[in-house]
Design a protein around this motif. Structure first.
Motif, short mmCIF file in Angstrom:
data_model
loop_
_atom_site.label_atom_id
_atom_site.label_comp_id
_atom_site.label_asym_id
_atom_site.label_seq_id
_atom_site.Cartn_x
_atom_site.Cartn_y
_atom_site.Cartn_z
N ARG B 12 0.81 -1.22 0.00
CA ARG B 12 0.00 0.00 0.00
C ARG B 12 0.85 1.27 0.00
O ARG B 12 0.42 2.33 -0.44
CB ARG B 12 -0.95 0.02 1.18
CG ARG B 12 -0.27 0.06 2.53
CD ARG B 12 -1.28 0.20 3.66
NE ARG B 12 -2.07 -1.01 3.88
CZ ARG B 12 -3.04 -1.10 4.78
NH1 ARG B 12 -3.33 -0.06 5.52
NH2 ARG B 12 -3.70 -2.21 4.94
N ILE B 13 2.08 1.14 0.46
CA ILE B 13 2.98 2.29 0.54
C ILE B 13 3.31 2.85 -0.84
O ILE B 13 3.83 3.96 -0.97
CB ILE B 13 4.27 1.86 1.30
CG1 ILE B 13 4.43 2.79 2.48
CG2 ILE B 13 5.52 1.85 0.50
CD1 ILE B 13 3.44 2.48 3.57
N ARG B 14 2.96 2.11 -1.89
CA ARG B 14 3.26 2.60 -3.23
C ARG B 14 2.45 3.86 -3.56
O ARG B 14 2.76 4.59 -4.51
CB ARG B 14 3.03 1.52 -4.28
CG ARG B 14 1.59 1.17 -4.55
CD ARG B 14 1.57 -0.08 -5.43
NE ARG B 14 0.29 -0.31 -6.08
CZ ARG B 14 -0.72 -0.95 -5.53
NH1 ARG B 14 -0.60 -1.42 -4.31
NH2 ARG B 14 -1.85 -1.11 -6.19
N ALA B 85 12.95 1.40 11.99
CA ALA B 85 12.23 2.67 11.82
C ALA B 85 11.37 2.68 10.56
O ALA B 85 10.82 3.72 10.21
CB ALA B 85 13.24 3.82 11.76
N MET B 86 11.28 1.56 9.87
CA MET B 86 10.54 1.53 8.61
C MET B 86 9.06 1.25 8.80
O MET B 86 8.66 0.56 9.73
CB MET B 86 11.11 0.46 7.68
CG MET B 86 12.46 0.82 7.07
SD MET B 86 12.37 2.28 6.00
CE MET B 86 13.32 3.42 6.96
N ALA B 87 8.27 1.75 7.88
CA ALA B 87 6.84 1.43 7.83
C ALA B 87 6.71 0.13 7.04
O ALA B 87 7.62 -0.25 6.31
CB ALA B 87 6.09 2.54 7.12
N GLU B 88 5.58 -0.52 7.19
CA GLU B 88 5.38 -1.76 6.45
C GLU B 88 5.36 -1.49 4.95
O GLU B 88 4.66 -0.59 4.49
CB GLU B 88 4.08 -2.43 6.87
CG GLU B 88 3.91 -3.77 6.20
CD GLU B 88 3.00 -4.71 6.96
OE1 GLU B 88 2.83 -4.51 8.17
OE2 GLU B 88 2.49 -5.63 6.32
#
Lengths: 623, 233
Positions: B12-14, B85-88
């Motif tokens: 979804r981060i796209r 520290a990254m988001a999924e």
């Protein structure tokens, strides 16, 4: 991770799809099978506005610390997605799980300003939840509202099951336990809502009936039975250091309006400005200790990586620990390369020194909020700021290198005369003249740049001015014109710019702020006509609102320009927010006599908040 | 010292755009407590340079940014802290220490490998391969100051393969500020060359794009990965 509620087709077709996908850093994911209560927090405006709101971050954090609860978020879809959702019957969903909001146990909607009322209906309708509380079943979430506008919830009383009066950190646990119990014992929804009224800060509109006199004013406001209390009492956090605080706030991917670390240094205000509702409803003033704030600052910088930090409170200059806190923050933030965004401070040597340290003075402006142009008017509104304060502060600032000054005023304040209005540009002129007198030509960085900004006064419930009539839009425009024309006559008018606000919106805000239950129909009618995002200038359709009033047979001026008698029963009188009606009336009379009142630090005014035995009141009660 | 960070962006981060992604990484590096070097002046900022923007909606298995640091932890530390520290959907896959006087990521970019996939099953992918292999001219119409111009895509496509089973097309094309070939241009040009009509045309043009890697040109004039530069530490 869950699948998205919106298809790729839709996401590609809309503006800023990132608003609707969740997945943000510090957003909380739980297993819905392992929680007893699902709570959906809503800010009824778009994502970027909602994510700027500290209140939701506080409650989101609080709810998610409960092991049996999972709290998610929802915001108003923008008009493009709204149209698609209606056309393709896509139900409104929460960001974390992407589940329809209808499947939640609670839908909490924060009420920050009246112009978002039509958006509340959008949330309910897109969420496929019946608009009217009386039509809901256990298939629907309990719809609960809170925030400043809940201090007169009557115009939207049809749409909510409950209003939470006061600060959210205190009584939600009790409500959730009551809810879990009700579900376990198979209680009906109606019986549950009756039981909710036993919690002193909960207002359940359907547990009360209202009647009106022939003149349209409120005749009675009565509970439907003996178990329901006559009045609802605001609840507050008494120990700010013990209260939860979101040290791991959700970080939006898209740029929110306020996108930085926020430290709430205190709640409440000592000043008692007579036009200000926030100053009354958040009383008494309660500070957070400097030690607590220092710890929060460190944690938040570590947990977010934000490059900007700000302080939040009503009158920051009154925070007793301000010098110590700022000294600490200036040093720590400089080390960690975090910018400090200062709140509005009283302009004096101290604040100028601070501002110099954290801002580029050539680019930022100094802000004064005299709110009124003449001393007479400032005394009426109890804004304790003299011409000497303003000019003295401005002179120091000019010597320190500033040349930009912003001045905030209101037009339409009670008992205002023409000379009070003219005093606004005259004051601005004095400041401009002071610049040229103070700073020698060779040292000037260009002209003085003074900006006057006037908004139109809207009387609010629980203020000394709740009896005052509001000017009509025509009056407002005339007053703005007077200001503009007087400005044109000033010697230094070329150094002064003047901005004024929309008069029509101020009128609607005035109706809704002091409205009654009859307005529920008007709001619904306006919504059905397409009114939405009323707070957004380009989306505000005044004519549609006027039509709605007409169709419902209601004269909006009944709520705005009408003079209210001192004996009148107000729709919000059933709420006990700490300050008494007699105190407010006393203040109104003092305003008529152009008399000021001392602030809470100097002399207790007996407003009634001492009943909370908290904050600054303890200075007087613990003798 | 400057490191080059490789990350992937999927799921979804796209839908997070490039500017938002940059601001996201600026916070992530601080959360990872890296010893960041900052610019001078009143508003110090991190010295971070992204290779090439990814359009909203595109996924990637090979994105890069260069980052200036005062000191380095171990490579393992770096990757662990950043990934914490990254988001999924975003994974920091690799990091390399760049040599002195190395061209920065943005200036280095010369190509991309894209993998195109589709939302529905297509029956004509073999014909797509044929059209490409037969040398049929592929052109793209672009609006310039002098009006619409047609230019040939073939010169800018350096490899092209079709997998009818997996239903994907993989291509290596020029990327960068000088010439930038979007996968969508190539697909549209093929649709035109094949005279595809609806519904086939609509199905063919509705593509999902993944950038497999971002490339640069080495001294020998060959395409290599941006991640090929630099050493482990």
């Amino acid at each position: 991770m869950n699948e998205l509620a919106l298809s790729d087709d839709i996401l590609y077709a809309i503006d800023m799809p990132a608003r609707y996908i969740g997945g943000e850093i510090n957003s909380v994911m739980k297993d819905k099978a392992h929680v007893d209560v699902r709570f959906c927090m809503c800010f009824p405006d778009i994502y970027e506005i909602g994510m700027s709101h500290l209140g939701i971050q506080i409650l989101y954090d609080m709810f998610n610390r409960f092991e049996d609860t999972w709290c998610e978020r929802v915001y108003s879809p923008w008009t493009d997605l709204d149209a698609i959702m209606r056309k393709e019957n896509v139900p409104l969903f929460a960001l974390e799980s992407q589940d329809p909001i209808r499947s939640f146990d609670f839908l909490g909607i924060t009420l920050q300003y009246e112009m978002c009322y039509t958006n509340i209906l959008q949330i309910l309708e897109l969420g496929q939840i019946p608009l009217h509380a009386t039509d809901r079943t256990w298939e629907d979430p309990i719809v609960i509202g809170g925030g400043p506008c809940s201090y007169n919830p009557e115009p939207i009383s049809d749409f909510f099951d409950i209003f939470y009066m006061g600060e959210g950190e205190t009584e939600y646990r009790r409500l959730l336990d009551l809810y879990k119990d009700a579900k376990k014992t198979g209680m009906s929804r109606r019986d549950f809502l009756l039981k909710v009224s036993e919690i002193p800060c909960m207002y359940v509109p359907m547990n009360y009936t209202v009647s009106y006199k022939d003149d349209g004013t409120l005749k009675s406001f009565e509970p439907i039975n003996y178990s329901v209390p006559k009045r609802v009492k605001k609840t507050i956090v008494t120990d700010m250091d013990q209260a939860v605080y979101p040290t791991k706030p959700v970080i939006p991917f898209v740029r929110a309006m306020q996108d930085r670390i926020v430290l709430e240094i205190q709640r409440g205000c000592i000043r008692g400005c007579r036009f200000c509702q926030a100053g009354q409803i958040y009383k008494p003033i309660r500070e957070r200790s400097v030690e607590t704030l220092k710890a929060y600052a460190q944690e938040m910088m570590r947990n977010t990586g934000y490059e900007e930090l700000s302080l939040s409170s009503l009158s920051s200059s009154d925070y007793t620990g301000l010098p110590e806190l700022l000294e600490y923050l200036i040093e720590e933030c400089s080390r960690k390369k975090v910018n400090i965004s200062l709140p509005s401070l009283r302009i004096d040597a101290f604040s100028l020194d601070v501002m110099n340290k954290v801002q580029d003075v050539r680019r930022t402006s100094l802000t004064f909020a005299p709110e009124a142009g003449s001393q007479r008017m400032r005394n009426i509104i109890n804004k304790n700021l003299t011409v000497e304060d303003i000019l003295g502060g401005a002179k120091e600032a000019f010597l320190g290198g500033w040349n930009k000054v912003k001045l905030y005023f209101m037009l339409g304040l009670p008992f205002e005369k023409e000379e009070d209005i003219k005093a606004i540009p005259e004051l601005a002129n004095e400041i401009a003249a002071l610049y040229y007198d103070t700073v020698p030509k060779e040292q000037r960085q260009g002209k003085a740049q003074i900006t006057i900004s006037t908004s139109f006064f809207v009387p609010k419930p629980f203020t000394a001015f709740q009896w005052a009539p509001q000017d009509s839009p025509e009056d407002f425009i005339a007053k703005a014109a007077l200001t503009k024309n007087t400005l044109a006559e000033q010697l230094n008018q070329k150094s002064i710019k003047y901005n004024w606000h929309e008069a029509d919106v101020s009128m609607l805000e005035g109706v809704l702020a002091r409205g009654d239950r009859k307005l529920n129909r008007v709001i619904e009618t306006a919504y059905r006509k397409g009114c939405l995002f009323d707070a957004w200038g380009e989306n505000y359709h005044h004519e549609l609102w006027l039509q709605s009033f007409e169709e419902c047979g209601i004269d909006p001026t009944f709520y705005t320009t009408r003079v209210r008698s001192e004996e009148e029963l107000f729709p919000w009188d059933f709420i006990d927010c700490g300050v008494t009606k007699s105190y407010l009336l006393r203040e109104y009379h003092k305003a008529m006599r152009e008399e000021t009142s001392e602030n809470c630090k100097n002399q207790c005014q007996g407003c009634g908040c001492a009943s909370y035995m908290a904050g600054i009141c303890l200075n007087y009660t613990q003798k | 010292m400057i490191v080059r960070v490789k990350f992937t962006k999927k799921g979804r981060i796209r839908f997070i755009g490039h500017l938002d992604l940059m601001r996201y990484f600026q916070k992530a590096t601080k959360r990872a407590d890296l010893d960041l070097k900052y610019s001078q002046g009143f508003n110090p900022h991190q010295l971070m340079s992204f290779a090439f923007p990814l359009s909203v909606g595109m996924e990637s298995e090979g994105e890069y940014f260069d980052l200036e640091l005062n000191s380095l932890p171990t490579k393992e530390e770096f990757l662990n802290r950043m990934n914490a520290a990254m988001a999924e959907g975003i994974v920091v896959e690799d990091v390399k220490l760049l040599p002195e006087k190395c061209k920065n990521a943005m200036a280095s970019v010369s190509g991309s490998i894209y993998r195109v996939s589709f939302y529905s099953k297509l029956s004509f992918l073999d014909q797509v391969r044929e059209v490409y292999e037969n040398g049929v001219p592929l052109s793209y119409r672009k609006e310039t100051k002098e009006g619409a111009k047609e230019f040939s895509l073939r010169d800018h496509i350096h490899s092209f393969s079709v997998d009818s089973e997996k239903q994907t097309i993989t291509m290596l094309v020029d990327s960068g500020s000088m010439t930038n070939i979007k996968a969508a241009y190539v697909v549209e040009a093929i649709a035109d060359a094949m005279h595809l009509e609806d519904p086939k045309r609509t199905d063919f043009l509705k593509i999902h794009i993944t950038r497999i890697d971002t490339l640069m040109t080495n001294d020998a004039g060959e395409f290599v990965s941006l991640g090929a530069v630099g050493e482990d530490f």
